[in-house]
Motif scaffolding. Structure first.
Motif, PDB file in Angstrom:
ATOM      1  N   CYS A 197      23.973 106.584  22.737  1.00 31.90           N
ATOM      2  CA  CYS A 197      24.069 105.467  21.792  1.00 31.90           C
ATOM      3  C   CYS A 197      22.726 105.196  21.122  1.00 31.90           C
ATOM      4  CB  CYS A 197      24.564 104.218  22.517  1.00 31.90           C
ATOM      5  SG  CYS A 197      26.302 104.316  23.047  1.00 31.90           S
ATOM      6  N   ARG A 198      21.650 105.236  21.884  1.00 31.15           N
ATOM      7  CA  ARG A 198      20.329 105.011  21.292  1.00 31.15           C
ATOM      8  C   ARG A 198      20.009 106.088  20.248  1.00 31.15           C
ATOM      9  NH1 ARG A 198      18.574 104.032  26.755  1.00 31.15           N
ATOM     10  NH2 ARG A 198      18.280 101.799  27.128  1.00 31.15           N
ATOM     11  N   ALA A 199      20.371 107.332  20.579  1.00 27.19           N
ATOM     12  CA  ALA A 199      20.095 108.419  19.643  1.00 27.19           C
ATOM     13  C   ALA A 199      20.925 108.302  18.371  1.00 27.19           C
ATOM     14  CB  ALA A 199      20.359 109.763  20.323  1.00 27.19           C
ATOM     15  N   ALA A 200      22.116 107.732  18.472  1.00 29.61           N
ATOM     16  CA  ALA A 200      23.004 107.633  17.313  1.00 29.61           C
ATOM     17  C   ALA A 200      22.542 106.558  16.341  1.00 29.61           C
ATOM     18  CB  ALA A 200      24.438 107.354  17.773  1.00 29.61           C
ATOM     19  N   GLU A 201      21.917 105.496  16.827  1.00 25.39           N
ATOM     20  CA  GLU A 201      21.452 104.409  15.953  1.00 25.39           C
ATOM     21  C   GLU A 201      20.078 103.941  16.442  1.00 25.39           C
ATOM     22  OE1 GLU A 201      20.450 102.251  13.345  1.00 25.39           O
ATOM     23  OE2 GLU A 201      22.500 102.971  12.974  1.00 25.39           O
ATOM     24  N   LYS A 202      19.026 104.468  15.819  1.00 23.35           N
ATOM     25  CA  LYS A 202      17.669 104.191  16.272  1.00 23.35           C
ATOM     26  C   LYS A 202      17.045 102.985  15.591  1.00 23.35           C
ATOM     27  CE  LYS A 202      16.771 109.080  17.253  1.00 23.35           C
ATOM     28  NZ  LYS A 202      15.893 110.261  16.977  1.00 23.35           N
ATOM     29  N   THR A 203      17.652 102.497  14.506  1.00 21.11           N
ATOM     30  CA  THR A 203      17.021 101.439  13.714  1.00 21.11           C
ATOM     31  C   THR A 203      17.463 100.051  14.129  1.00 21.11           C
ATOM     32  OG1 THR A 203      16.881 102.949  11.823  1.00 21.11           O
ATOM     33  CG2 THR A 203      16.611 100.596  11.376  1.00 21.11           C
ATOM     34  N   LEU A 204      18.754  99.836  14.240  1.00 16.89           N
ATOM     35  CA  LEU A 204      19.269  98.476  14.415  1.00 16.89           C
ATOM     36  C   LEU A 204      19.505  98.081  15.866  1.00 16.89           C
ATOM     37  CD1 LEU A 204      21.791  98.357  11.427  1.00 16.89           C
ATOM     38  CD2 LEU A 204      19.523  97.296  11.589  1.00 16.89           C
ATOM     39  N   ILE A 205      19.676  99.049  16.768  1.00 21.12           N
ATOM     40  CA  ILE A 205      19.912  98.686  18.171  1.00 21.12           C
ATOM     41  C   ILE A 205      18.590  98.214  18.787  1.00 21.12           C
ATOM     42  CG2 ILE A 205      20.516  99.545  20.451  1.00 21.12           C
ATOM     43  CD1 ILE A 205      22.546 101.362  19.219  1.00 21.12           C
ATOM     44  N   SER A 206      18.558  96.952  19.217  1.00 17.12           N
ATOM     45  CA  SER A 206      17.356  96.416  19.876  1.00 17.12           C
ATOM     46  C   SER A 206      17.494  96.410  21.389  1.00 17.12           C
ATOM     47  CB  SER A 206      17.081  94.986  19.394  1.00 17.12           C
ATOM     48  OG  SER A 206      18.166  94.126  19.736  1.00 17.12           O
ATOM     49  N   ARG A 207      18.735  96.394  21.857  1.00 15.31           N
ATOM     50  CA  ARG A 207      18.936  96.402  23.311  1.00 15.31           C
ATOM     51  C   ARG A 207      20.325  96.938  23.603  1.00 15.31           C
ATOM     52  NH1 ARG A 207      19.468  91.527  27.514  1.00 15.31           N
ATOM     53  NH2 ARG A 207      18.787  92.608  29.383  1.00 15.31           N
ATOM     54  N   ILE A 208      20.399  97.683  24.725  1.00 11.65           N
ATOM     55  CA  ILE A 208      21.687  98.201  25.159  1.00 11.65           C
ATOM     56  C   ILE A 208      21.674  98.248  26.670  1.00 11.65           C
ATOM     57  CG2 ILE A 208      20.874 100.580  24.877  1.00 11.65           C
ATOM     58  CD1 ILE A 208      23.766 101.343  24.181  1.00 11.65           C
ATOM     59  N   GLN A 209      22.765  97.746  27.273  1.00 11.04           N
ATOM     60  CA  GLN A 209      22.784  97.700  28.735  1.00 11.04           C
ATOM     61  C   GLN A 209      24.216  97.832  29.246  1.00 11.04           C
ATOM     62  OE1 GLN A 209      21.326  93.936  30.104  1.00 11.04           O
ATOM     63  NE2 GLN A 209      22.909  92.739  29.085  1.00 11.04           N
ATOM     64  N   VAL A 210      24.317  98.342  30.500  1.00 12.30           N
ATOM     65  CA  VAL A 210      25.609  98.455  31.181  1.00 12.30           C
ATOM     66  C   VAL A 210      25.881  97.138  31.892  1.00 12.30           C
ATOM     67  CG1 VAL A 210      26.895  99.679  32.970  1.00 12.30           C
ATOM     68  CG2 VAL A 210      25.313 100.928  31.488  1.00 12.30           C
ATOM     69  N   PHE A 211      27.107  96.617  31.727  1.00  9.01           N
ATOM     70  CA  PHE A 211      27.417  95.383  32.447  1.00  9.01           C
ATOM     71  C   PHE A 211      28.647  95.526  33.340  1.00  9.01           C
ATOM     72  CE2 PHE A 211      29.812  94.899  28.491  1.00  9.01           C
ATOM     73  CZ  PHE A 211      31.061  94.480  28.936  1.00  9.01           C
ATOM     74  N   ASP A 212      29.322  96.716  33.309  1.00  7.89           N
ATOM     75  CA  ASP A 212      30.465  96.871  34.213  1.00  7.89           C
ATOM     76  C   ASP A 212      30.785  98.350  34.393  1.00  7.89           C
ATOM     77  OD1 ASP A 212      32.770  95.818  35.757  1.00  7.89           O
ATOM     78  OD2 ASP A 212      33.933  96.822  34.190  1.00  7.89           O
TER      79      ASP A 212
ATOM     80  N   ILE B 158      33.181 102.530  31.905  1.00  8.28           N
ATOM     81  CA  ILE B 158      31.804 102.037  31.799  1.00  8.28           C
ATOM     82  C   ILE B 158      31.741 101.143  30.579  1.00  8.28           C
ATOM     83  CG2 ILE B 158      29.393 102.643  31.436  1.00  8.28           C
ATOM     84  CD1 ILE B 158      29.870 105.253  32.864  1.00  8.28           C
ATOM     85  N   ALA B 159      31.402  99.865  30.805  1.00  9.91           N
ATOM     86  CA  ALA B 159      31.328  98.886  29.716  1.00  9.91           C
ATOM     87  C   ALA B 159      29.863  98.605  29.411  1.00  9.91           C
ATOM     88  CB  ALA B 159      32.045  97.595  30.090  1.00  9.91           C
ATOM     89  N   ILE B 160      29.541  98.625  28.083  1.00  6.48           N
ATOM     90  CA  ILE B 160      28.172  98.395  27.669  1.00  6.48           C
ATOM     91  C   ILE B 160      28.132  97.283  26.635  1.00  6.48           C
ATOM     92  CG2 ILE B 160      27.467 100.767  28.130  1.00  6.48           C
ATOM     93  CD1 ILE B 160      27.640 101.324  25.139  1.00  6.48           C
ATOM     94  N   GLU B 161      26.973  96.591  26.595  1.00  8.43           N
ATOM     95  CA  GLU B 161      26.730  95.579  25.573  1.00  8.43           C
ATOM     96  C   GLU B 161      25.653  96.112  24.637  1.00  8.43           C
ATOM     97  OE1 GLU B 161      25.974  90.883  25.747  1.00  8.43           O
ATOM     98  OE2 GLU B 161      24.183  92.069  26.211  1.00  8.43           O
ATOM     99  N   ILE B 162      25.960  96.113  23.298  1.00  4.35           N
ATOM    100  CA  ILE B 162      25.019  96.583  22.300  1.00  4.35           C
ATOM    101  C   ILE B 162      24.542  95.380  21.497  1.00  4.35           C
ATOM    102  CG2 ILE B 162      24.673  98.064  20.281  1.00  4.35           C
ATOM    103  CD1 ILE B 162      27.658  98.837  22.283  1.00  4.35           C
ATOM    104  N   THR B 163      23.212  95.244  21.381  1.00  6.90           N
ATOM    105  CA  THR B 163      22.635  94.167  20.562  1.00  6.90           C
ATOM    106  C   THR B 163      22.033  94.786  19.313  1.00  6.90           C
ATOM    107  OG1 THR B 163      22.102  92.882  22.552  1.00  6.90           O
ATOM    108  CG2 THR B 163      20.964  92.285  20.507  1.00  6.90           C
ATOM    109  N   LEU B 164      22.533  94.325  18.139  1.00 12.11           N
ATOM    110  CA  LEU B 164      22.029  94.786  16.847  1.00 12.11           C
ATOM    111  C   LEU B 164      21.169  93.686  16.244  1.00 12.11           C
ATOM    112  CD1 LEU B 164      25.354  96.290  15.382  1.00 12.11           C
ATOM    113  CD2 LEU B 164      23.542  97.484  16.641  1.00 12.11           C
TER     114      LEU B 164
END
Length: 802
Positions: A734-749, A763-769
């Motif tokens: 996910c980080r490699a796919a969008e390097k500009t707008l993603i400020s944080r990404i984490q697994v929560f489940d 695997i559930a993740i939260e993406i912060t743009l």
């Protein structure tokens, strides 16, 4: 090595007092460890005269004495049966500590059966100056009142104890110490020629050398009609002063000469010998009952002294009980031999015997001292024990003297900066026993037979500098560079420095453990099927449980944590930055930072305080990597590489598919059980050598914080993937796919169970743009989410969970 001041003055004509001798010793490199001066212990005691001794009116066994003391006339109540008028005694004033009784007198007069006593009259045992305790000390000589007790009792001879360096075997004799002090300017060395003892008959005991490589020369002689009583009082006093208990004349003479001339000897009861005395190597199955009462197995490389009955001693180490002298001994055979130092040391290590003879022979005994030592022993024994000596007998040849050493006088100033006059150097060198052949700018020196440490000109330079005094060496400071001094560290050294600071800041204590460990423990941390690498076995370990170079630091940290826990410490956090060894090649050493924690539940008023776990270990590891300039996004998380980590509770950080940078998590219970360590233990290992080199960055101020006026956008995605897909892989894609707008990404489940096919997991993740220019519209957000879903599907085969 210990000796007394009066003993030293037998070999050194000097006007220096105790403190002066001590200062010269320290200047000349003889490191004084302790000075035991009996006069200091007895400083409060002095000579007194008893004027009257009357019976106590209320006690039959007590006497009331009027005593002239250094403090005037005193009344002292005494229980000694020998207290009488006119005697010269030893007086202790009020408040004095009595060493033999281990208590101090009251500071005020005390009444004994109604009569005041103003001090104490002492026995020699109460002063620790003798064994007589039946009465108070009764001095034969009428010393003046107030004379120090140490002087009156002959206990004013201080004993000096100093550290002997391994290369100076000649310092193991008082004569060798005196020679060095004379060369250092403390006085004049008293060289004493030893006259041969004229024998009245041939030596009846033959000497045979079968192993010249073990015993190069063997001298001996017999004395018949000797009386083995106590040794003379002066000899007994000297031996006691250096901590040796006097035994008998024959034993005391050998001990005395061992310390006086660094010449070990051994005395046999000649009546117990069976045939010739032979120096040979050990035979299979041989054993020796030694004079220490223990029985030792004899190896084939040991030097054995034997007669027709078998082994009667270990050459240079210890004699046997079968031929030991006793009070009934009337005829003795004296051994004065030279034994190979290396073989003597090995024999001592193999048997575990620690003796004065071994201590001297393994460092090197003067090979030319055999006859001198033998004649000295014969003189002392016949003088104090009587008897009739035989002619001396010597078999073998002493080791050949070494070649002359060329000493270049200019080397002294070149190597040390000292400017020493040639005349002064010549005096020093001659006082040390060297013969000089003067060739102008260079001297060709004949090395004395007792100096095994002189091989080249630099060795003589060291001797000159030592005797002049290291405090005379010129001091020259390096000039400070214009830009100032900077610590010059290699990149690896800088990483170690940063790691130590970071780990200490995060609450860890630094440990410094052995670079060795037990072979069975090393096998636990080796991934090979054959256990510990035999190439890393230590041929001569310092201890039996430190016989393998360590492949990991974790075992040493685990045992250290267990020792701390056994002493009541809780929640111990240890780390070490040091080397590990993966092979015996030059590139097989790695610099690691390893840390371990034993979690302890915190006693807190608020329940549920989390304890240290694998995720806490990961946090510490990532914090360390961040301080080292290694961003978390650079690494991929995978299963641990090594089997000492607990599967399911540990992981590794990798750079690509092949390079493992670090491992973290819980140690395997199997490993903890083998180490006898209580678990669980959590920690990590970081290979500093595997980290990529960062570009040098100039120090500059941190730029201002850039805060967007736009609110962040958060979206959740849940993917169905194969159960062996790591969550970290999804984050990376996910980080490699969008390097500009993603400020944080984490697994929560992470979920497996009802509604999920076998072999799959959610695997559930939260993406912060974080938009920075324009507000993101729904179509923009959906396009980004589609891009992430496509990247995960392509990289892992995962699909969006409906």
């Amino acid at each position: 090595m210990k000796f007394t001041l009066s003993w030293l003055k037998d070999h050194l004509a000097t006007k220096l007092d105790l403190e002066g001798i001590r200062e010269v010793m320290l200047k000349a490199g003889l490191e004084v460890e302790h000075v035991d001066n009996p006069a200091d212990r007895l400083a409060a005691f002095s000579v007194a005269h008893v004027k009257a001794a009357e019976p106590h009116p209320d006690a039959d066994r007590l006497r009331v004495c009027r005593v002239d003391t250094v403090d005037g006339e005193k009344q002292i109540v005494c229980g000694a049966p020998n207290a009488r008028a006119g005697m010269t005694a030893i007086y202790a004033p009020l408040g004095t500590y009595i060493p033999g009784l281990d208590f101090a007198l009251d500071k005020k007069p005390r009444k004994i059966r109604g009569i005041e006593s103003q001090g104490m009259l002492c026995s020699t045992k109460e002063l620790e100056a003798g064994e007589d305790h039946d009465g108070i000390a009764d001095l034969d000589t009428p010393f003046a009142v107030g004379t120090p007790a140490a002087e009156a009792l002959g206990l004013d001879d201080a004993a000096i104890d100093f550290e002997v360096t391994p290369n100076r075997a000649d310092w193991l004799g008082v004569s060798g110490i005196a020679r060095d002090l004379a060369a250092a300017g403390a006085g004049r060395f008293l060289h004493k020629d030893i006259r041969p003892v004229p024998g009245s008959h041939d030596c009846p005991v033959d000497i045979v050398i079968e192993a010249p490589e073990a015993c190069a020369v063997f001298a001996g002689a017999t004395i018949r009609g000797v009386k083995n009583g106590p040794s003379p009082e002066w000899m007994r006093q000297r031996l006691k002063a250096i901590g040796i208990q006097p035994r008998s004349l024959l034993v005391d003479v050998t001990n005395y000469l061992s310390h006086d001339r660094a010449r070990p000897l051994h005395v046999y009861d000649a009546g117990k010998l069976d045939g010739a005395v032979c120096a040979r190597l050990g035979k299979p199955g041989e054993r020796l009952e030694a004079i220490d009462g223990k029985t030792y197995e004899i190896g084939p490389e040991m030097c054995v002294i034997a007669d027709n009955s078998g082994a009667i001693g270990l050459g240079g180490v210890m004699g046997g009980q079968s031929t030991a002298v006793s009070e009934e001994t009337t005829e003795v055979f004296i051994e004065s031999a030279w034994f190979d130092p290396d073989r003597t040391a090995r024999t001592g290590r193999d048997t575990g015997i620690v003796s004065d003879a071994r201590y001297r022979f393994e460092r090197g005994v003067d090979p030319k001292s055999c006859l001198d030592g033998l004649n000295l022993a014969m003189q002392l024994i016949t003088r104090y024990g009587g008897g009739e000596a035989s002619h001396t007998l010597m078999v073998g040849t002493p080791p050949q003297p070494r070649d002359k050493v060329a000493f270049r006088l200019a080397d002294v100033e070149r190597l040390t900066g000292l400017k020493v006059r040639p005349a002064q150097m010549k005096r020093m060198v001659r006082d040390l026993g060297f013969a000089i052949e003067d060739a102008g700018d260079a001297w060709y020196l004949t090395v004395p037979s007792w100096r095994f440490d002189i091989e080249q000109s630099a060795d003589l330079v060291e001797e000159i500098a030592r005797l002049v005094g290291y405090d005379e060496l010129p001091v020259a400071s390096l000039e400070t560079p214009a830009e100032g001094r900077r610590a010059m560290l290699t990149p690896l050294q800088e990483r170690v420095r940063v790691a130590r600071r970071v780990m200490a800041a995060r609450g860890f204590l630094e440990a410094v453990t052995w670079s060795f460990m037990a072979r069975e423990h090393a096998a636990l941390f080796s991934n090979g099927d054959d256990g510990a690498d035999p190439a890393l076995a230590i041929a001569n370990p310092v201890a039996s449980d430190l016989d393998q170079m360590r492949p990991s630091i974790l075992a040493n940290l685990a045992t250290a944590i267990q020792k701390a826990a056994d002493r009541g410490e809780r929640g111990v956090r240890l780390f070490e930055a040091g080397p590990v060894y993966l092979g015996d090649g030059p590139r097989d050493q790695r610099r690691m930072v390893s840390a371990l924690v034993r979690p302890a539940p915190a006693r807190h008023w608020q329940p549920g305080t989390p304890a240290y776990d694998a995720f806490a270990a990961k946090a510490d590891l990532l914090a360390l990597l961040d301080a080292l300039g290694q961003p978390e996004e650079r690494f991929q998380i995978a299963a641990p590489r090594d089997t000492h980590w607990h599967p399911g509770q540990s992981a590794s950080l990798k750079l690509g598919p092949k390079v493992t940078v670090a491992q973290f998590g819980a140690l395997h219970p199997r490993v903890l059980k083998a180490l006898d360590v209580e678990g669980p233990l959590y920690g990590f290992e970081l290979n500093l050598n595997a980290l990529p080199q960062m570009k040098a960055r100039r120090l500059k101020t941190r730029r201002a914080l850039d805060v967007s006026d736009l609110s962040p956008v958060r979206r959740d995605l849940a993917f169905l993937v194969d159960e062996d897909v790591p969550a970290g892989e999804i984050l990376r894609l996910c980080r490699a796919a969008e390097k500009t707008l993603i400020s944080r990404i984490q697994v929560f489940d992470v979920y497996q169970g009802e509604g999920i096919d076998p072999g799959k997991k959610s695997i559930a993740i939260e993406i912060t743009l974080q938009p920075s220019g324009d507000t993101l519209k729904d179509k923009d957000i959906d396009a980004i989410m589609d891009k992430l879903i496509t990247a995960v599907a392509k990289g892992t085969g995962g699909v969006l969970r409906s």
